[in-house]
Design a protein around this motif. Structure first.
Motif, short mmCIF file in Angstrom:
data_model
loop_
_atom_site.label_atom_id
_atom_site.label_comp_id
_atom_site.label_asym_id
_atom_site.label_seq_id
_atom_site.Cartn_x
_atom_site.Cartn_y
_atom_site.Cartn_z
N LEU A 185 -37.84 -74.47 28.60
CA LEU A 185 -37.30 -74.59 27.25
C LEU A 185 -38.36 -74.22 26.21
CD1 LEU A 185 -35.07 -75.40 25.27
CD2 LEU A 185 -35.83 -77.79 25.52
N ASP A 186 -39.56 -74.74 26.38
CA ASP A 186 -40.64 -74.43 25.43
C ASP A 186 -40.93 -72.94 25.39
OD1 ASP A 186 -40.85 -77.10 24.82
OD2 ASP A 186 -42.61 -77.46 26.08
N SER A 187 -40.97 -72.33 26.58
CA SER A 187 -41.26 -70.89 26.65
C SER A 187 -40.17 -70.08 25.98
CB SER A 187 -41.40 -70.47 28.12
OG SER A 187 -41.60 -69.08 28.23
N ALA A 188 -38.91 -70.43 26.24
CA ALA A 188 -37.79 -69.69 25.64
C ALA A 188 -37.77 -69.89 24.13
CB ALA A 188 -36.47 -70.16 26.26
N TRP A 189 -38.07 -71.10 23.67
CA TRP A 189 -38.04 -71.38 22.23
C TRP A 189 -39.12 -70.60 21.48
CZ3 TRP A 189 -34.94 -72.98 18.65
CH2 TRP A 189 -35.43 -73.42 17.42
N VAL A 190 -40.31 -70.54 22.05
CA VAL A 190 -41.41 -69.80 21.42
C VAL A 190 -41.06 -68.32 21.28
CG1 VAL A 190 -43.79 -69.00 21.76
CG2 VAL A 190 -43.23 -71.41 22.11
N GLY A 191 -40.37 -67.78 22.28
CA GLY A 191 -40.04 -66.35 22.25
C GLY A 191 -38.68 -66.03 21.68
N ARG A 192 -38.06 -66.96 20.97
CA ARG A 192 -36.69 -66.79 20.49
C ARG A 192 -36.56 -65.66 19.47
NH1 ARG A 192 -39.16 -70.82 17.82
NH2 ARG A 192 -38.84 -71.12 15.57
N SER A 193 -35.35 -65.16 19.35
CA SER A 193 -35.05 -64.17 18.32
C SER A 193 -35.13 -64.81 16.94
CB SER A 193 -33.65 -63.58 18.54
OG SER A 193 -33.57 -62.92 19.78
N GLU A 194 -35.37 -63.99 15.94
CA GLU A 194 -35.47 -64.51 14.57
C GLU A 194 -34.09 -64.78 13.97
OE1 GLU A 194 -37.77 -61.88 12.20
OE2 GLU A 194 -39.61 -62.14 13.36
N SER A 200 -34.28 -76.62 16.29
CA SER A 200 -35.27 -77.11 17.25
C SER A 200 -34.95 -76.64 18.65
CB SER A 200 -35.31 -78.65 17.22
OG SER A 200 -34.08 -79.17 17.71
N ALA A 201 -35.93 -76.81 19.53
CA ALA A 201 -35.70 -76.48 20.94
C ALA A 201 -34.63 -77.38 21.53
CB ALA A 201 -37.01 -76.64 21.72
N ASP A 202 -34.54 -78.62 21.06
CA ASP A 202 -33.51 -79.53 21.56
C ASP A 202 -32.11 -79.01 21.22
OD1 ASP A 202 -35.42 -81.15 22.61
OD2 ASP A 202 -35.17 -82.80 21.19
N GLU A 203 -31.93 -78.48 20.02
CA GLU A 203 -30.64 -77.90 19.66
C GLU A 203 -30.34 -76.69 20.54
OE1 GLU A 203 -30.10 -77.04 15.55
OE2 GLU A 203 -29.97 -79.15 14.97
N ALA A 204 -31.37 -75.92 20.84
CA ALA A 204 -31.17 -74.77 21.73
C ALA A 204 -30.71 -75.22 23.11
CB ALA A 204 -32.47 -73.97 21.85
N LEU A 292 -31.07 -68.05 23.14
CA LEU A 292 -32.15 -67.74 22.20
C LEU A 292 -32.35 -66.24 22.00
CD1 LEU A 292 -34.51 -70.59 23.34
CD2 LEU A 292 -33.37 -70.37 21.13
N HIS A 293 -31.58 -65.44 22.75
CA HIS A 293 -31.55 -63.98 22.56
C HIS A 293 -30.10 -63.51 22.72
CE1 HIS A 293 -35.96 -63.65 22.78
NE2 HIS A 293 -35.87 -64.57 23.74
N PRO A 294 -29.20 -63.97 21.84
CA PRO A 294 -27.78 -63.61 22.00
C PRO A 294 -27.57 -62.11 21.84
CG PRO A 294 -28.19 -64.60 19.85
CD PRO A 294 -29.45 -64.78 20.63
N ALA A 295 -26.50 -61.63 22.43
CA ALA A 295 -26.18 -60.19 22.32
C ALA A 295 -25.90 -59.84 20.85
CB ALA A 295 -24.96 -59.88 23.18
N PRO A 296 -26.23 -58.63 20.45
CA PRO A 296 -25.91 -58.19 19.08
C PRO A 296 -24.40 -57.99 18.96
CG PRO A 296 -26.87 -56.38 20.34
CD PRO A 296 -26.96 -57.60 21.21
#
Length: 333
Positions: A185-194, A200-204, A292-296
């Motif tokens: 989770l931490d890794s995915a949150w740090v690299g999330r799309s803008e 928060s990571a918890d919401e993710a 954290l990287h949804p499709a466009p």
């Protein structure tokens, strides 16, 4: 002098005989009481205790021979704690080598993507040779024991296959699964799309659990995530059935009815806006990354096609057409 010479020769012959017997014993199969013998060695056990334990378990030899072999080999201090199994044909050399390598018998626990914490606990209860130390704990007590007293247990364990030694505590396995989820989770949150509407990571994690439950075909995962991200951006209710089902708990009988959608619970995303208070299941890494990287995409709706995949629509009119085309008793989103 002749006597001394004869005595020396006799001693040499005796030493050779003893050495030969020892060499033969080290290479010969140990007699076992059954086709296989199992033993769990506790941490801190002395070599003498280990030798005696093997004999007690069914290795039919003098424990003093085993102990002296362990000691004479110079590897007695290298014997590792763990669960071991030997079979007919094992020699003293092989027995010691197995313990020095730590060549243990391992069991496995598999946690599946989309499982609830109740299903995790059921799997723990059935896991072979796993010490049940958390069965009587409440979820709050269990999370406190894991060092995360403020967290709900739901969704906090990473779905994977965990190998463990026989006799290990279920809390030990849960610690690994909890740590693995936090790391992912931490890794995915740090690299999330803008620009994501997540605070928060918890919401993710909460949203990823919904994506996990709503995805029928892996190829659709990014689009499923996009629908919910788009709805959050616009302030639309998520209106997702899995959260309603989770909120119903044991009252859900397998058939989701209109009255269920109208029954308010903290998890009913038809009656309440935003995200539910906790995850509803364990998301896998694919769902974390998709969230954290949804499709466009501008899609706001999707409906099941009936083959596991979904049809996605940008507006309600297109969605209604898709429902007319594909809906076969499945609820649309």
């Amino acid at each position: 002098m002749k006597f001394l010479g004869r005595l020396l020769a006799a001693l040499l012959l005796l030493a050779a005989a003893v050495g030969g017997a020892a060499w033969w014993w080290l290479q010969a199969p140990l007699p076992l009481a059954s086709p296989s013998v199992e033993l769990s060695i506790e941490a801190g056990s002395s070599p003498r205790e280990v030798a005696q334990a093997w004999v007690n378990a069914g290795v039919q030899t003098d424990q003093r021979l085993l102990y002296e072999w362990f000691r004479w080999s110079g590897q007695a201090r290298l014997i590792r704690a763990g669960s071991y199994e030997v079979h007919q044909g094992v020699t003293p050399r092989e027995l010691l080598a197995k313990m020095v390598r730590g060549d243990e018998v391992l069991e496995q626990l598999r946690l599946i993507e989309g499982w609830t914490f109740a299903q995790v606990r059921a799997a723990l209860a059935k896991a072979p040779a796993l010490k049940q130390s958390t069965a009587a704990m409440t979820e709050a007590q269990l999370m406190a024991a894991l060092g995360a007293p403020a967290q709900a247990a739901e969704g906090r364990f990473f779905p994977d296959t965990y190998a463990y030694s026989r006799g290990v505590s279920d809390l030990t396995v849960l610690k690994r699964a909890h740590k693995a989820m936090q790391k992912r989770l931490d890794s995915a949150w740090v690299g999330r799309s803008e620009g994501l509407p997540l605070k928060s990571a918890d919401e993710a994690l909460v949203l990823a659990s919904i994506v996990e439950k709503e995805t029928g075909a892996a190829a659709d995962r990014g689009l499923v995530a996009a629908v919910f991200i788009n709805r959050l951006r616009l302030g639309m209710p998520l209106q997702t059935d899995p959260t309603v089902i989770y909120g119903l708990g044991p009252a859900f009988d397998g058939n989701l009815r209109k009255r269920d959608l109208q029954t308010d619970t903290p998890f009913n995303t038809y009656t309440r806006g935003g995200l539910p208070p906790t995850p509803i299941a364990m998301p896998g890494n694919a769902s974390l990354l998709a969230t954290l990287h949804p499709a466009p995409s501008r899609a706001l709706y999707f409906v099941a096609r009936g083959d596991g995949s979904s049809e996605f629509s940008d507006d309600l009119a297109a969605h209604n057409r898709a429902v007319n085309k594909f809906q076969r008793g499945n609820r649309s989103k």
